[in-house]
Design an enzyme around this catalytic site. Structure first.
Site, PDB file in Angstrom:
ATOM      1  N   THR A 109       0.824  -1.203   0.000  1.00 50.84           N
ATOM      2  CA  THR A 109       0.000   0.000   0.000  1.00 50.84           C
ATOM      3  C   THR A 109       0.863   1.260   0.000  1.00 50.84           C
ATOM      4  OG1 THR A 109      -1.509   1.317   1.351  1.00 50.84           O
ATOM      5  CG2 THR A 109      -0.114  -0.205   2.536  1.00 50.84           C
ATOM      6  N   TYR A 125      -2.146  -0.532  10.287  1.00 53.89           N
ATOM      7  CA  TYR A 125      -2.357  -1.230   9.016  1.00 53.89           C
ATOM      8  C   TYR A 125      -1.128  -1.069   8.112  1.00 53.89           C
ATOM      9  CZ  TYR A 125      -3.747  -1.585   4.145  1.00 53.89           C
ATOM     10  OH  TYR A 125      -3.775  -1.887   2.810  1.00 53.89           O
TER      11      TYR A 125
END
Ligand code: UDP
Length: 311
Positions: free
Chosen positions: A115, A142
């Site tokens: 990401t 995350y």
């Protein structure tokens, strides 16, 4: 010989689209789909369904697997802040176990769903674009889980590895009848499409209109980037790369709300503002040079296409 692929998170949003694209690109390929959540309506997308929790269950890798596409992960920034140990266990432990099994089984290619959030808040990139050679500086739990797995793969010379750093995945394949199904849904565009009410988290960021800027990239483009990464690895032994997958164009939350309001809700949305969301960063926009030069990747869909696909 026909290709053999393992797709983890095959019942998830990007994983399910990936299975569809793999079958389009390699009609006689064998897909071993791995997921801890069963979804009967997606069963046609892969050849074998392996109900496995990567963090705890034994992991089986079929003999002769050409590549693993690893999507399985928890994906909510907010939830990660509230339940960090659950996120580390699922995303980090699960990935490390999978990587160890892949090495043992002699899998040559491993493509990891990373990401743009691994960059975190880099002051030098606030008004520019994020480059792959910038140090990872993850802000949310995350993002930290993704950065940890990236680091392990950077230090894994036993197989070709590509870490694809997606910017904001959005849209859906209408023809394939696939959807973005998260429970609970936390992502901006699906929330805006579903509800006539919009909540904007923070309007005092140091950006042009005070709301966060993101680079929204169509899920079909993301899957195409995976195919290109796989093709690159097949002919470039020793591949070890992190690559941004975005459009290079940033849109503020306000701009996205206005577009969805116009395209989907005839301008009838109710818009409210709330405090900044924990774990957010103001701006994430890709430098797309490496994707363009190494993968020959260029996105084919715009933000309008993304919103149209979700009508
Ligand atoms: N966002 C928002 N309202 C919402 C959901 C998201 O203002 O109901 C904002 C969020 O704070 C972020 C951007 O929209 O700045 C994109 O959020 P999303 O969760 O879609 O993706 P992220 O960038 O967090 O991966």
């Amino acid at each position: 010989m026909s290709k053999r692929f393992v797709v983890t998170g095959c019942n998830g949003y990007i994983g399910s689209h990936m299975c569809y694209e793999l079958k389009k690109a390699y009609p006689d390929c064998w897909i071993h789909g791995v997921d801890r959540v069963e979804k009967q309506h997606l069963r046609h997308l892969y050849d074998f369904y392996d109900h496995t929790d990567l963090a705890v269950d034994p992991i089986s890798i079929p003999e002769g697997t050409d590549a693993i596409f690893h999507f399985a992960a928890y994906i909510s920034v907010e939830e990660g802040e509230q339940q960090p140990s659950r996120y580390y266990r699922n995303n980090v432990v699960g990935s490390l176990r999978l990587i160890a099994r892949a090495i043992e089984a002699g899998v040559p290619n491993f493509i990891f769903s990373s990401t743009a959030a691994v960059y975190g808040e880099d002051k030098s990139a606030m008004f520019g674009h994020l480059n792959e050679d910038m140090k990872m500086n993850p802000h949310s739990v995350y993002a930290k889980t993704k950065a940890m797995v990236e680091q392990v793969l950077i230090d894994t010379p036993e197989m070709n590895t590509a870490r694809l750093r997606y910017f904001n995945a959005a849209g859906r394949d209408v023809k394939a009848n696939l959807f973005e199904e998260h429970d609970p849904e936390t992502h901006l565009i699906p929330l805006l499409v579903k509800n006539k009410k919009a909540t904007i988290y923070g309007d005092t960021w140091a950006t042009k209109d005070g709301t966060c800027i993101r680079d929204y990239v169509h899920v079909i483009d993301i899957c195409r980037a995976h195919l290109l990464a796989y093709k690159h690895m097949e002919i470039n032994s020793g591949t070890n790369m992190s690559i941004n997958i975005g459009t290079g164009e940033g849109h503020s939350v306000k701009e996205v709300v206005d577009k969805v309001n116009k395209i989907i809700h005839n301008g009838e949305m109710e818009i409210t503002y709330e405090d900044k969301r924990n774990g957010d960063v103001p701006r994430l926009v890709a430098n797309t040079e490496i994707a363009e030069t190494i993968l020959k990747f260029k996105p084919q869909y715009t933000l309008d296409d993304i919103i149209e696909s979700m009508k």
